[in-house]
Design a protein around this motif. Structure first.
Motif, mmCIF file in Angstrom:
data_model
loop_
_atom_site.group_PDB
_atom_site.id
_atom_site.type_symbol
_atom_site.label_atom_id
_atom_site.label_comp_id
_atom_site.label_asym_id
_atom_site.label_seq_id
_atom_site.Cartn_x
_atom_site.Cartn_y
_atom_site.Cartn_z
ATOM 1 N N ARG A 13 0.704 -1.089 -0.059
ATOM 2 C CA ARG A 13 -0.105 -0.176 -0.019
ATOM 3 C C ARG A 13 0.939 1.297 0.052
ATOM 4 N NH1 ARG A 13 -4.845 -1.042 3.888
ATOM 5 N NH2 ARG A 13 -4.621 -3.085 2.748
ATOM 6 N N SER A 14 1.975 1.218 0.332
ATOM 7 C CA SER A 14 2.894 2.464 0.218
ATOM 8 C C SER A 14 3.357 2.624 -1.128
ATOM 9 C CB SER A 14 4.156 2.214 1.311
ATOM 10 O OG SER A 14 5.101 1.322 0.706
ATOM 11 N N SER A 157 10.339 8.538 1.237
ATOM 12 C CA SER A 157 11.255 9.740 1.664
ATOM 13 C C SER A 157 10.061 10.859 1.813
ATOM 14 C CB SER A 157 11.971 10.258 0.264
ATOM 15 O OG SER A 157 11.072 10.503 -0.744
ATOM 16 N N THR A 158 10.571 12.053 2.327
ATOM 17 C CA THR A 158 9.817 13.091 2.551
ATOM 18 C C THR A 158 8.889 13.288 1.473
ATOM 19 O OG1 THR A 158 11.598 14.471 1.925
ATOM 20 C CG2 THR A 158 11.350 14.063 4.271
ATOM 21 N N MET A 159 9.463 13.161 0.214
ATOM 22 C CA MET A 159 8.540 13.368 -1.206
ATOM 23 C C MET A 159 7.470 12.390 -1.192
ATOM 24 S SD MET A 159 10.294 15.811 -2.591
ATOM 25 C CE MET A 159 10.967 16.115 -0.600
ATOM 26 N N ASP A 160 7.261 11.425 -0.654
ATOM 27 C CA ASP A 160 6.023 10.572 -0.184
ATOM 28 C C ASP A 160 4.842 11.190 0.490
ATOM 29 O OD1 ASP A 160 6.620 7.571 -1.356
ATOM 30 O OD2 ASP A 160 8.595 8.327 -0.296
ATOM 31 N N HIS A 161 5.386 11.667 1.639
ATOM 32 C CA HIS A 161 4.639 12.332 2.573
ATOM 33 C C HIS A 161 4.294 13.772 1.888
ATOM 34 C CE1 HIS A 161 2.816 13.679 6.546
ATOM 35 N NE2 HIS A 161 3.701 14.822 6.364
ATOM 36 N N LEU A 165 0.218 14.674 1.079
ATOM 37 C CA LEU A 165 -0.703 15.968 1.883
ATOM 38 C C LEU A 165 -1.148 16.615 0.746
ATOM 39 C CD1 LEU A 165 2.044 17.023 4.363
ATOM 40 C CD2 LEU A 165 -0.329 15.858 5.025
ATOM 41 N N LEU A 166 -0.458 16.840 -0.244
ATOM 42 C CA LEU A 166 -1.054 17.616 -1.522
ATOM 43 C C LEU A 166 -2.251 16.906 -2.079
ATOM 44 C CD1 LEU A 166 2.324 18.835 -3.267
ATOM 45 C CD2 LEU A 166 0.264 20.283 -2.268
ATOM 46 N N ASP A 176 5.850 25.532 3.033
ATOM 47 C CA ASP A 176 5.626 25.067 4.359
ATOM 48 C C ASP A 176 6.158 23.530 4.004
ATOM 49 O OD1 ASP A 176 4.756 27.455 5.181
ATOM 50 O OD2 ASP A 176 2.545 26.626 5.369
ATOM 51 N N LEU A 177 5.794 22.877 2.872
ATOM 52 C CA LEU A 177 6.260 21.549 2.559
ATOM 53 C C LEU A 177 7.932 21.502 2.749
ATOM 54 C CD1 LEU A 177 3.506 20.568 -0.168
ATOM 55 C CD2 LEU A 177 3.859 19.961 2.101
#
Length: 267
Positions: A13-14, A157-161, A165-166, A176-177
Motif C-alpha cells: 500500500r505504500s 522519503s519526505t517526497m512521499d509524505h 498531503l497535496l 511550508d512543505l
C-alpha cells in the motif's frame, strides 16, 4: 460499463493504491472521454480492444497493449472507447513508480508508454494478468509480481509524505512543505518533480480539481459554490478558472460532457 475496484494489500500500500477493471461491449458505439489534467499514475492492460488516444487536433492513434500512463499536466486528451472493452488497471501512489523502477517520471507526463519498453521483464506480468479468469485472479497475479518488484524498491522519503498531503488537500503552501522536508524551495521542487512528475504547485492544483469534480459527482444536489468551498477553493469563480485552465472548460460544462459522452476513465 462494469466497474470493479479493490485496494492493494497492506504490504504494497505504500507503493500501490489499488486495482481496477472496466468491462463493456460498446459494439459500434464510440464513446469519447476528455479527462482533465490529473495527478495519477497507472499501468493499464488492454486485454480486448485498445483505447484510441488523441491530443487536441492530432490524429487518433491506438494505445499500447500495456501502457504506463503518467500524470497529465494539461487538457486536450481524448480517449475513444469502442467494441469490447476489457481493461485492468494498477493505480500507483504518487511516488510508487519512481520508487519501484527508478524511471524518469517527468518523461512520462502526458504520455502512455509501452510497459515492455521500460521494463522488459514485465511481459510476464501482462501474460499472468491476461490468463486470469476473474478480477480476483488478476489482482493476485499483479500483487505477486509487484511484491517481487518491491524487494528492490527505494525506501520512502519526505517526497512521499509531501505528495500525499497535496493529494489530500491541494492547498498547502510549497514553502511550508519545503520547510518540513528541511530543504530550500528550489531543492524541494526539483526533488518532488523528479519523483512525482509534476511540479508541487501543479500537482496540488490537479489534485484539488480531481477532488472537486469527484465531490460534485457524489453530491450532485450541491451547487458549484458549495463544492468550491468544500474542496479548498476560495470561491466559485476560483474553481471555474481552475477547471477552465486544467480541463479546458468550466465545471458545469465539463460534467455535462462527461456524463453525455460516457464514463470517466480510471483515475
Amino acid at each position: 460499463m462494469e466497474l470493479t475496484r479493490q485496494i492493494a494489500c497492506r504490504r504494497l500500500r505504500s507503493l500501490v493504491v489499488g486495482f481496477g477493471q472496466r468491462r463493456a461491449n460498446l459494439r459500434s458505439t464510440v464513446r469519447i472521454v476528455t479527462p482533465p489534467a490529473r495527478p495519477s499514475q497507472m499501468m493499464e492492460f488492454y486485454l480486448a480492444e485498445r483505447y484510441g488516444i488523441g491530443w487536441l487536433n492530432d490524429p487518433v492513434g491506438l494505445s499500447p497493449e500495456t501502457a504506463v500512463v503518467g500524470p497529465q499536466s494539461r487538457p486536450g486528451l481524448s480517449i475513444h472507447l469502442s467494441g469490447v472493452v476489457d481493461v485492468f488497471t494498477i493505480h500507483f501512489q504518487p511516488t510508487g513508480l519512481y520508487r519501484l523502477f527508478g524511471w524518469p517520471i517527468p518523461s512520462l507526463v502526458n504520455e502512455g508508454v509501452e510497459l515492455a519498453d521500460l521494463q522488459p521483464s514485465a511481459r510476464s506480468l501482462r501474460d499472468a494478468i491476461a490468463a486470469g479468469n476473474s478480477f480476483a485472479e488478476r489482482v493476485v497475479a499483479a500483487e505477486w509480481w509487484l511484491m517481487k518488484a518491491s524487494e528492490a524498491a527505494a525506501p520512502g522519503s519526505t517526497m512521499d509524505h509531501a505528495a500525499r498531503l497535496l493529494l489530500r488537500s491541494g492547498g498547502i503552501p510549497i514553502a511550508d512543505l519545503a520547510a518540513r522536508a528541511e530543504l530550500s524551495v528550489r531543492q524541494f521542487e526539483r526533488r518532488f518533480t523528479a519523483a512525482v512528475g509534476l511540479s508541487p504547485k501543479l500537482y496540488g492544483r490537479t489534485a484539488r480539481l480531481a477532488r472537486a469534480l469527484a465531490f460534485k459527482e457524489r453530491r450532485p444536489e450541491l451547487g458549484w459554490a458549495e463544492v468550491a468551498l468544500a474542496t479548498g477553493y476560495s470561491d466559485q469563480a476560483h474553481l471555474v478558472r481552475e477547471c477552465t485552465a486544467l480541463a479546458g472548460t468550466p465545471p458545469r460544462r465539463f460534467m455535462s460532457q462527461t456524463f453525455n459522452n460516457g464514463p470517466t476513465p480510471p483515475r
